[in-house]
Design a protein around this motif. Structure first.
Motif, PDB file in Angstrom:
ATOM      1  N   CYS A  57       0.840  -1.206   0.000  1.00  0.00           N
ATOM      2  CA  CYS A  57       0.000   0.000   0.000  1.00  0.00           C
ATOM      3  C   CYS A  57       0.873   1.253   0.000  1.00  0.00           C
ATOM      4  CB  CYS A  57      -0.929  -0.022   1.212  1.00  0.00           C
ATOM      5  SG  CYS A  57      -2.058   1.384   1.296  1.00  0.00           S
ATOM      6  N   ARG A  58       1.896   1.261   0.849  1.00  0.00           N
ATOM      7  CA  ARG A  58       2.812   2.412   0.889  1.00  0.00           C
ATOM      8  C   ARG A  58       3.492   2.617  -0.455  1.00  0.00           C
ATOM      9  NH1 ARG A  58       3.955   0.423   5.771  1.00  0.00           N
ATOM     10  NH2 ARG A  58       5.886  -0.592   5.115  1.00  0.00           N
ATOM     11  N   GLU A  59       3.915   1.528  -1.060  1.00  0.00           N
ATOM     12  CA  GLU A  59       4.583   1.618  -2.360  1.00  0.00           C
ATOM     13  C   GLU A  59       3.644   2.193  -3.417  1.00  0.00           C
ATOM     14  OE1 GLU A  59       6.187  -2.272  -3.236  1.00  0.00           O
ATOM     15  OE2 GLU A  59       7.355  -2.254  -1.372  1.00  0.00           O
ATOM     16  N   ARG A  60       2.386   1.795  -3.370  1.00  0.00           N
ATOM     17  CA  ARG A  60       1.435   2.314  -4.354  1.00  0.00           C
ATOM     18  C   ARG A  60       1.198   3.803  -4.139  1.00  0.00           C
ATOM     19  NH1 ARG A  60      -4.329  -0.060  -6.325  1.00  0.00           N
ATOM     20  NH2 ARG A  60      -4.672   1.537  -7.911  1.00  0.00           N
ATOM     21  N   TRP A  61       1.015   4.223  -2.868  1.00  0.00           N
ATOM     22  CA  TRP A  61       0.847   5.655  -2.599  1.00  0.00           C
ATOM     23  C   TRP A  61       2.077   6.420  -3.062  1.00  0.00           C
ATOM     24  CZ3 TRP A  61      -3.382   8.188  -2.013  1.00  0.00           C
ATOM     25  CH2 TRP A  61      -4.488   7.596  -1.407  1.00  0.00           C
ATOM     26  N   HIS A  62       3.251   5.864  -2.770  1.00  0.00           N
ATOM     27  CA  HIS A  62       4.498   6.517  -3.177  1.00  0.00           C
ATOM     28  C   HIS A  62       4.535   6.704  -4.692  1.00  0.00           C
ATOM     29  CE1 HIS A  62       8.747   7.574  -3.296  1.00  0.00           C
ATOM     30  NE2 HIS A  62       8.879   6.674  -4.263  1.00  0.00           N
ATOM     31  N   ALA A  63       4.260   5.659  -5.436  1.00  0.00           N
ATOM     32  CA  ALA A  63       4.295   5.736  -6.903  1.00  0.00           C
ATOM     33  C   ALA A  63       3.258   6.727  -7.420  1.00  0.00           C
ATOM     34  CB  ALA A  63       4.058   4.352  -7.508  1.00  0.00           C
TER      35      ALA A  63
END
Length: 180
Positions: free
Chosen positions: A112-118
């Motif tokens: 989830c964090r990676e998706r928000w980051h991207a």
């Protein structure tokens, strides 16, 4: 229909009881679905949380896309749309339970964090190459994030007029017009 009911229960368990409370047994019990019936839709707890994360992203992206369509194609457009999304009290992604679910998933799920980051990196790229402008727009985005988190945590009592004034100020800083 059953899928949305299952995800509503996952959201409720996550927000009101914490990530540990999201189990296949608890979701099945609360929805009066057999564990086998639940596993027909979601094979694991992680699949439930991933599906909820996907649903929350879709809600955010729909709100953001609506705000983006209303913005003039001028510098700061993406930042203004993002800030409008943060301040939109009618948006699904800004309901307190939804905000808390997003926050908990972001804290507990690397995916989830990676998706928000991207997603945010792509949004920042739309702010253009000028460092001063990009920094100003980032400061405004961070203020929008702060407002969103403050609403989620019920930190400040901000009346409608004060919220409108803060939104107008941030939009002005982003090169936006007077339309709150």
């Amino acid at each position: 229909m059953i899928r949305s009911q299952l995800l509503a229960v996952v959201r409720d368990l996550l927000v009101h009881e914490g990530p540990h409370a999201v189990t296949l047994e608890a979701v099945a019990h609360r929805t009066n679905v057999t564990k086998g019936g639940l596993q027909h839709h979601f094979r694991s707890k992680q699949a439930l949380l991933d599906a909820l994360s996907e649903q929350l992203f879709e809600e955010f992206e729909q709100s953001y896309d609506r705000a983006l369509q209303q913005e003039a194609d001028t510098p700061g457009r993406h930042a203004r749309a993002y800030i409008r999304t943060c301040f939109d009290g009618q948006a699904d992604c800004n309901r307190v339970d939804t905000q808390r679910a997003i926050g908990l998933l972001a804290l507990t799920s690397p995916a989830c964090r990676e998706r928000w980051h991207a997603t945010m990196q792509a949004a920042l790229a739309a702010d253009g190459p000028d460092a001063d402008t990009a920094n100003l727009l980032l400061v405004c985005r961070l203020a929008g994030d702060g407002f969103w988190f403050a609403q989620m945590l019920d930190v400040y009592e901000l009346g409608a007029q004060r919220q409108a004034d803060l939104l107008a100020l941030l939009l002005k800083l982003c090169g936006g017009g007077a339309r709150p």
